[in-house]
Design a protein around this motif. Structure first.
Motif, PDB file in Angstrom:
ATOM      1  N   ALA A 148       0.825  -1.204   0.000  1.00 51.90           N
ATOM      2  CA  ALA A 148       0.000   0.000   0.000  1.00 51.90           C
ATOM      3  C   ALA A 148       0.863   1.260   0.000  1.00 51.90           C
ATOM      4  O   ALA A 148       0.594   2.214  -0.740  1.00 51.90           O
ATOM      5  N   VAL A 149       1.902   1.258   0.807  1.00 50.69           N
ATOM      6  CA  VAL A 149       2.810   2.414   0.867  1.00 50.69           C
ATOM      7  C   VAL A 149       3.509   2.617  -0.473  1.00 50.69           C
ATOM      8  O   VAL A 149       3.586   3.740  -0.992  1.00 50.69           O
ATOM      9  N   LEU A 150       3.998   1.530  -1.058  1.00 50.08           N
ATOM     10  CA  LEU A 150       4.687   1.634  -2.342  1.00 50.08           C
ATOM     11  C   LEU A 150       3.737   2.121  -3.439  1.00 50.08           C
ATOM     12  O   LEU A 150       4.104   2.948  -4.282  1.00 50.08           O
ATOM     13  N   ALA A 151       2.508   1.616  -3.430  1.00 52.35           N
ATOM     14  CA  ALA A 151       1.525   2.048  -4.423  1.00 52.35           C
ATOM     15  C   ALA A 151       1.203   3.529  -4.254  1.00 52.35           C
ATOM     16  O   ALA A 151       1.137   4.284  -5.231  1.00 52.35           O
ATOM     17  N   GLY A 152       1.018   3.940  -3.014  1.00 52.95           N
ATOM     18  CA  GLY A 152       0.702   5.341  -2.747  1.00 52.95           C
ATOM     19  C   GLY A 152       1.821   6.286  -3.142  1.00 52.95           C
ATOM     20  O   GLY A 152       1.579   7.369  -3.692  1.00 52.95           O
ATOM     21  N   LEU A 153       3.056   5.881  -2.880  1.00 49.78           N
ATOM     22  CA  LEU A 153       4.195   6.727  -3.254  1.00 49.78           C
ATOM     23  C   LEU A 153       4.349   6.807  -4.767  1.00 49.78           C
ATOM     24  O   LEU A 153       4.720   7.858  -5.303  1.00 49.78           O
ATOM     25  N   GLY A 154       4.056   5.700  -5.451  1.00 45.87           N
ATOM     26  CA  GLY A 154       4.090   5.728  -6.914  1.00 45.87           C
ATOM     27  C   GLY A 154       3.075   6.707  -7.473  1.00 45.87           C
ATOM     28  O   GLY A 154       3.367   7.466  -8.399  1.00 45.87           O
ATOM     29  N   LEU A 155       1.873   6.710  -6.894  1.00 46.17           N
ATOM     30  CA  LEU A 155       0.846   7.664  -7.304  1.00 46.17           C
ATOM     31  C   LEU A 155       1.268   9.088  -6.974  1.00 46.17           C
ATOM     32  O   LEU A 155       1.067  10.008  -7.780  1.00 46.17           O
TER      33      LEU A 155
ATOM     34  N   ALA B  35       2.202  15.217  -1.641  1.00 45.65           N
ATOM     35  CA  ALA B  35       1.380  14.059  -2.014  1.00 45.65           C
ATOM     36  C   ALA B  35       1.877  12.801  -1.303  1.00 45.65           C
ATOM     37  O   ALA B  35       1.077  11.993  -0.815  1.00 45.65           O
ATOM     38  N   ALA B  36       3.206  12.639  -1.223  1.00 50.17           N
ATOM     39  CA  ALA B  36       3.776  11.467  -0.539  1.00 50.17           C
ATOM     40  C   ALA B  36       3.459  11.503   0.954  1.00 50.17           C
ATOM     41  O   ALA B  36       3.086  10.473   1.557  1.00 50.17           O
TER      42      ALA B  36
ATOM     43  N   ALA C  50      -4.428   5.294 -10.705  1.00 53.93           N
ATOM     44  CA  ALA C  50      -4.938   5.797  -9.434  1.00 53.93           C
ATOM     45  C   ALA C  50      -6.263   5.194  -9.016  1.00 53.93           C
ATOM     46  O   ALA C  50      -6.629   5.276  -7.844  1.00 53.93           O
ATOM     47  N   ILE C  51      -6.981   4.580  -9.950  1.00 49.90           N
ATOM     48  CA  ILE C  51      -8.330   4.129  -9.637  1.00 49.90           C
ATOM     49  C   ILE C  51      -8.342   3.035  -8.561  1.00 49.90           C
ATOM     50  O   ILE C  51      -9.264   2.939  -7.764  1.00 49.90           O
TER      51      ILE C  51
END
Length: 260
Positions: free
Chosen positions: A9-16, A221-222, A183-184
């Protein structure tokens, strides 16, 4: 030790965050907030088509978002007002998407995850899509950076410098379509535009140059992703909305901080 789902989840969020922070600056500069919102809402129709025809969610949302961008460009070139076109397309696509997705039995339980995101359910294959799409967006923006900034500031100045504003709008449309697709799964179609606009609007208060604003927006954002996930775990709240709420808190703090 952190659980695997939380690390993903953290990695996905940082990518976004990396992609949304930089792209959001152009959305704010070009006043394309409603365009981003329309593209994000249309993604639900892409999800419905993907599930109906057993296609990748990412492929379906990218195709739909690009189709919306081209449709908007075509209708506005025929003299229709931009805000009217975006309003019609955004609400129509969302309505058709919700109706279509109701005919797909496997999607009825997961509808909320597409509307508000489900970052805690992101898998390893999703991470490849998210980070691949994020790097593609960053590469596209860095490649066209100067032209995009010039066209965003003044289209007449851009034309005088030999820059085609229509090409730069197309680049923005492609980047937005990619962003919506990645992002969806994280914040959902209803909250994507918030992650584009809020960090960039916050960064604008502290930046004197476009490059600095983009960097600060990515950082905000991060931080919003990390704070939102922490709040979600501690308070047992939905992860996607918690991330956006954290971004909004940073925005309000920035207004208070800069007013003193």
């Amino acid at each position: 030790m952190l659980d695997d789902f939380l690390i993903r989840a953290v990695l996905a969020g940082l990518g976004l965050a990396l992609a949304a922070g930089m792209l959001g600056c152009f959305v704010v500069w070009r006043r394309m907030a409603y365009f981003g919102d329309s593209t994000a809402h249309a993604a639900i129709l892409g999800v419905a088509l993907s599930l109906a025809f057993d296609l990748s969610i990412y492929a379906g949302t990218i195709a739909t978002a690009l189709a919306v961008a081209l449709l908007v460009s075509m209708l506005t070139s025929r003299g229709h007002a931009m805000d009217t076109v975006l309003g019609v397309i955004a609400h129509s696509a969302l309505a058709f998407g919700l109706v279509a997705i109701s005919f797909v039995p496997s999607a009825r339980v997961d509808l909320a995850s597409y509307l508000f995101g489900d970052i805690l359910a992101v898998g390893r294959s999703d991470l490849l899509w998210i980070w691949g799409g994020s790097f593609l967006i960053l590469g596209l923006l860095c490649w066209r950076w100067q032209n995009l900034v010039t066209a965003s500031v003044n289209e007449e100045l851009a034309m005088a410098a030999g820059i085609d504003p229509r090409l730069e709008r197309l680049v923005m449309s492609v980047a937005l379509a990619l962003l919506v697709a990645i992002a969806i799964r994280i914040v959902g179609s209803l909250l994507i535009s918030a992650m584009l606009i809020i960090p960039a609007a916050t960064a604008r208060r502290f930046a004197a140059t476009p490059e600095r604003m983009a960097a600060i927006a990515c950082i905000i954002a991060a931080l919003s992703v990390l704070a939102g996930l922490w709040a979600s775990l501690r308070l047992d709240t939905p992860a996607g909305p918690s991330i956006v709420a954290s971004a909004a808190a940073f925005f309000m703090f920035a207004q208070v901080f800069r007013s003193h």
